[in-house]
Design an enzyme around this catalytic site. Sequence first.
Site, short mmCIF file in Angstrom:
data_model
loop_
_atom_site.label_atom_id
_atom_site.label_comp_id
_atom_site.label_asym_id
_atom_site.label_seq_id
_atom_site.Cartn_x
_atom_site.Cartn_y
_atom_site.Cartn_z
N ASP A 107 0.88 -1.16 0.00
CA ASP A 107 0.00 0.00 0.00
C ASP A 107 0.93 1.22 0.00
O ASP A 107 2.13 1.09 0.33
CB ASP A 107 -0.86 -0.07 1.27
CG ASP A 107 -1.69 1.16 1.47
OD1 ASP A 107 -2.44 1.53 0.57
OD2 ASP A 107 -1.61 1.77 2.56
N LEU A 108 0.42 2.39 -0.35
CA LEU A 108 1.30 3.57 -0.42
C LEU A 108 1.19 4.45 0.84
O LEU A 108 2.13 4.51 1.64
CB LEU A 108 0.95 4.39 -1.68
CG LEU A 108 1.78 5.65 -1.90
CD1 LEU A 108 3.26 5.34 -2.09
CD2 LEU A 108 1.26 6.42 -3.12
N ASP A 109 0.03 5.08 1.00
CA ASP A 109 -0.13 6.01 2.11
C ASP A 109 -0.13 5.25 3.44
O ASP A 109 -0.97 4.38 3.65
CB ASP A 109 -1.43 6.80 1.94
CG ASP A 109 -1.71 7.72 3.09
OD1 ASP A 109 -0.75 8.17 3.74
OD2 ASP A 109 -2.90 8.00 3.37
N THR A 143 1.18 10.41 3.31
CA THR A 143 0.48 11.48 2.59
C THR A 143 -0.79 11.90 3.32
O THR A 143 -1.44 12.86 2.91
CB THR A 143 0.15 11.04 1.15
OG1 THR A 143 -0.28 9.69 1.17
CG2 THR A 143 1.34 11.19 0.24
N LYS A 148 -8.43 7.09 5.99
CA LYS A 148 -7.21 6.39 5.53
C LYS A 148 -7.56 5.16 4.71
O LYS A 148 -8.33 4.31 5.16
CB LYS A 148 -6.32 6.04 6.72
CG LYS A 148 -5.68 7.28 7.31
CD LYS A 148 -4.62 6.94 8.34
CE LYS A 148 -3.97 8.23 8.82
NZ LYS A 148 -3.06 8.00 9.95
N SER A 204 -2.47 0.56 -4.29
CA SER A 204 -2.95 1.74 -3.57
C SER A 204 -4.29 2.22 -4.11
O SER A 204 -4.57 2.07 -5.30
CB SER A 204 -1.91 2.85 -3.70
OG SER A 204 -2.44 4.10 -3.34
N ALA A 205 -5.08 2.85 -3.24
CA ALA A 205 -6.36 3.45 -3.66
C ALA A 205 -6.13 4.77 -4.38
O ALA A 205 -7.01 5.28 -5.06
CB ALA A 205 -7.23 3.68 -2.44
N LYS A 263 -10.99 -1.10 -1.66
CA LYS A 263 -10.74 -1.96 -0.50
C LYS A 263 -11.91 -1.76 0.47
O LYS A 263 -12.36 -0.62 0.59
CB LYS A 263 -9.43 -1.54 0.21
CG LYS A 263 -8.19 -1.59 -0.70
CD LYS A 263 -6.99 -0.90 -0.01
CE LYS A 263 -5.82 -0.74 -0.98
NZ LYS A 263 -4.69 0.03 -0.42
N GLU A 298 -0.02 -3.39 4.59
CA GLU A 298 -1.16 -2.47 4.67
C GLU A 298 -1.30 -1.80 6.04
O GLU A 298 -1.12 -2.45 7.05
CB GLU A 298 -2.45 -3.25 4.42
CG GLU A 298 -3.14 -2.98 3.14
CD GLU A 298 -3.73 -1.57 2.96
OE1 GLU A 298 -4.04 -1.26 1.80
OE2 GLU A 298 -3.89 -0.79 3.95
N ASP A 299 -1.67 -0.51 6.03
CA ASP A 299 -1.87 0.19 7.31
C ASP A 299 -3.34 0.37 7.66
O ASP A 299 -3.65 0.79 8.78
CB ASP A 299 -1.20 1.57 7.29
CG ASP A 299 -1.93 2.54 6.39
OD1 ASP A 299 -2.23 2.17 5.23
OD2 ASP A 299 -2.23 3.66 6.83
#
Length: 214
Positions: A8-10, A16, A44, A113-114, A144, A168-169
């Site tokens: 995942d990114l953020d 971000t 998030k 990522s979303a 997601k 994933e966070d």
Amino acid sequence: MVKACIFDLDGVIVDTAVYHFKAWKRLANHLGFDFTEEENEKLKGVSRVRSLQLILEWGGVEKTTKEQSKLADLKNSWYVEMIKEMKPDEILPGAEEFLLMVRNAGLKTALGSASKNSRTILEKVGLIELFDSIIDGNNVSASKPDPEVFLKGAESLGLNPADCVVFEDAIAGVEAALAGGMKVVGIGDSANLNGANLVVAGLHEMNLDKLYKL
Ligand code: B16
Ligand code: MG
């Protein structure tokens, strides 16, 4: 045996969320209300349109689909102004090191990522070359906890879901990975990431040994 890692990114590679919060807050203020940092936590991993709908609900404001689209564009224009200035020092601790470790071990890497801005962000922080594949909000129709983003990630690498480990966070992302038949490492607090095979505070706590033992 694990053959790929999907990130995942953020909240995993970069933070971000702080820029999303500033831009959404500016939009809410523009509409005459405000929302808290606690409420922001609920955004998030949530898509841009869904985030807007939640914020409008909190403010008790109703907008047509057309108006919502304009508001989401306005927020995104402010957000893009901020992420354009992102630098490599905003990479979260251990993220670049773990990506290199995984690649040097011969495993593949993908982004799941979303965000529709993921390429800009990865370019700005200088990590884009470390991903074999990028699947983000531009490539999926279901958000997601639907597993689509991670299933497409595995497919883009030519691998089965069971060969991939997701990082994933957000709980919706953990659920998405499990629904897709993948192992998942939660990033953050274990109290919020039920179901993850392992939870670590950040990628600085990851190594190949922990990865292979999942
Ligand atoms: P954009 P992730 C998510 O990123 C963010 O956590 C979430 O706050 C944001 O609304 C979503 O991306 C969409 O981002 O507006 O840039 O398309 O955690 O899935 O990497
Ligand atoms: Mg996230």
